[in-house]
Design a protein around this motif. Structure first.
Motif, short mmCIF file in Angstrom:
data_model
loop_
_atom_site.label_atom_id
_atom_site.label_comp_id
_atom_site.label_asym_id
_atom_site.label_seq_id
_atom_site.Cartn_x
_atom_site.Cartn_y
_atom_site.Cartn_z
N SER A 51 -48.96 -11.38 5.03
CA SER A 51 -48.05 -10.28 4.69
C SER A 51 -48.07 -9.19 5.74
O SER A 51 -47.03 -8.63 6.12
CB SER A 51 -48.41 -9.69 3.32
OG SER A 51 -48.29 -10.67 2.31
N ASN A 104 -44.25 -9.02 -0.06
CA ASN A 104 -44.21 -10.43 0.32
C ASN A 104 -44.64 -11.26 -0.88
O ASN A 104 -45.76 -11.13 -1.37
CB ASN A 104 -45.15 -10.68 1.51
CG ASN A 104 -44.78 -11.92 2.29
OD1 ASN A 104 -43.70 -12.48 2.13
ND2 ASN A 104 -45.67 -12.36 3.17
N PHE A 119 -39.69 -12.36 1.53
CA PHE A 119 -40.17 -11.01 1.83
C PHE A 119 -39.07 -10.03 1.47
O PHE A 119 -37.93 -10.15 1.92
CB PHE A 119 -40.53 -10.88 3.32
CG PHE A 119 -41.30 -9.62 3.63
CD1 PHE A 119 -42.67 -9.66 3.82
CD2 PHE A 119 -40.66 -8.39 3.71
CE1 PHE A 119 -43.39 -8.49 4.09
CE2 PHE A 119 -41.36 -7.22 3.98
CZ PHE A 119 -42.73 -7.28 4.17
#
Length: 438
Positions: A51, A104, A119
């Motif tokens: 992420s 994410n 995302f």
């Protein structure tokens, strides 16, 4: 269970702030899950690292890159047309301080490894409700109602500090937070919690407005944004991600005003467009990814968590989806629930001669690991059923003069019955949950 059996449970959830408005504008508790979702530390570390890398990557993408892949969609996607028009109406350096709050989302696949679902770059929901859910589970564990303690989730502190840093940089006394919202917002308590913390900790006032309101009552003065005579220091988008938000020219002008002002945007239009499905699809191409991410280890992290995703007008993707529609999800360039195509709906889409396939992406369907869970929905404790849990990691990404930094602020868990394709919490498809270590 009778009402008297579960009423104290629901009442306590409400006490912990797990509130929403239902479709009849009545106050109701958020759908919740009784037991936290078990996940390994290895998978947590993988998701957090991925992420952080991905959030940084999206912030580096130049406008020319975004336009290259979004331009072909203009003819048949009016929404992308509007968003690109706004981007092109905005100077690149109206505000050098760039800030984004992203999320994410992952499933733990049946193989046991995390796979990225998408995302989210704009209007990420439930940050404050996520912490409320952890606090609620912590209470239940203390009373022995559940056996496992949830992982800490101090997202309120992280997000509040993020806003305080922005106002410290902006440094205009009495400037306000402009919360850009949709009318009749059902998830308003998640937003109000942020407003309350900012006022309590720093006396920062929040003003709520739709994009249409901003177009009507907003004005630029020497580059500063004013709304109803309030000087806007930070504009936080909890709207602006759906075509319905831009139905009038006033709404479009409201977003253009903000983008042209020196207010700090969360996010600006460039970062929002980096989250479009077609951009995320092309970033799964190794050759394209390599040109924007030089670190081999970072690319390996992203490759390990990604699945096959391509624009639907890609010949290989179309043929794969045509032969095996049940193995894919087809997504338009939209955020929010209810937009994706599964199974027979994909076959119908492929046979529709009016569809421009370039406006869709095909993503390999992730088969998540299943676990039994009890959901509490509409004041009723449901019997345990096989469920899938989607885990989202909140990212706070700051960029200025080429320097980019992303912090992981916390997590969100949404648990839904395995029979459900959609995952909307306010719509009742899924319920809020927390994590606990295996």
């Amino acid at each position: 269970m009778t009402h008297s059996d579960h009423a104290p449970l629901v009442d306590m959830a409400i006490t912990y702030g797990l509130l929403k408005y239902d479709t009849h504008d009545q106050l109701s508790h958020m759908p919740i899950v009784l037991d936290p979702y078990l996940v390994s530390q290895l998978n947590i570390d993988t998701m957090k690292n991925s992420s952080q890398i991905y959030a940084d990557l999206l912030m580096t993408l130049p406008q020319a890159f975004l336009e290259k892949y979004l331009e072909p969609l203009l003819l048949n996607d009016p929404f992308i047309n509007v968003l690109l028009r706004i981007l092109r109406s905005s100077p690149e350096n109206a505000q050098p301080y760039r800030q984004a709050i992203g999320r994410n989302d992952f499933f733990i696949a049946s193989s046991g490894t995390p796979k990225q679902v998408e995302f989210n770059t704009v209007s990420v929901s439930f940050p404050m409700m996520s912490e409320c859910m952890v606090n609620f589970h912590t209470f239940l564990e203390s009373t022995k109602a559940i056996s496992r303690l949830p992982l800490e989730n101090p997202i309120a502190k992280e997000i509040t500090q993020c806003f305080l840093d922005m106002f410290q940089y902006y440094a205009f006394p009495n400037s306000v937070l402009l919360m850009v919202v949709q009318p009749n917002e059902r998830n308003i308590f998640d937003q109000l919690a942020i407003e309350k913390l900012l006022f309590r900790q720093a006396g920062i006032r929040a003003v709520r407005a739709t994009l249409e309101d901003i177009g009507r009552y907003g004005i630029l003065r020497h580059g500063h944004m004013y709304y109803n005579n309030f000087h806007v220091g930070v504009a936080y988008f909890r709207a602006g991600y759906a075509p319905e938000d831009y139905q009038s020219e006033e709404a479009i002008q409201g977003r253009i005003l903000l983008e042209n002002s020196d207010a700090i945007k969360i996010p600006d239009m460039q970062y929002q467009l980096a989250g479009m499905k077609v951009i995320q699809a092309v970033l799964t191409d190794e050759s394209i990814l390599q040109s924007h991410l030089s670190c081999n280890q970072s690319r390996e992290y992203l490759a390990a968590t990604s699945v096959y995703t391509r624009p639907l007008d890609n010949k290989d993707a179309y043929e794969k989806v045509f032969r095996h529609p049940d193995n894919f999800v087809v997504k338009p360039q939209r955020e929010g629930g209810g937009n994706n195509f599964f199974g027979t709906a994909i076959s119908s889409l492929l046979n529709d001669p009016s569809i421009d396939f370039s406006t869709y992406v095909a993503m390999e369907r992730i088969h998540p690991e299943l676990h039994n869970a009890q959901l509490v929905i509409n004041n009723k404790v449901q019997p345990p059923v096989p469920c899938a849990s989607e885990i989202g990691w909140y990212t706070l990404t700051h960029a200025m003069h080429g320097a980019i930094n992303t912090d992981i602020a916390g997590y969100l868990v949404r648990t839904k019955p395995a029979t459900e394709n959609e995952g909307g919490v306010c719509a009742g498809y899924a319920a809020l949950n927390s994590l606990t270590l295996k």
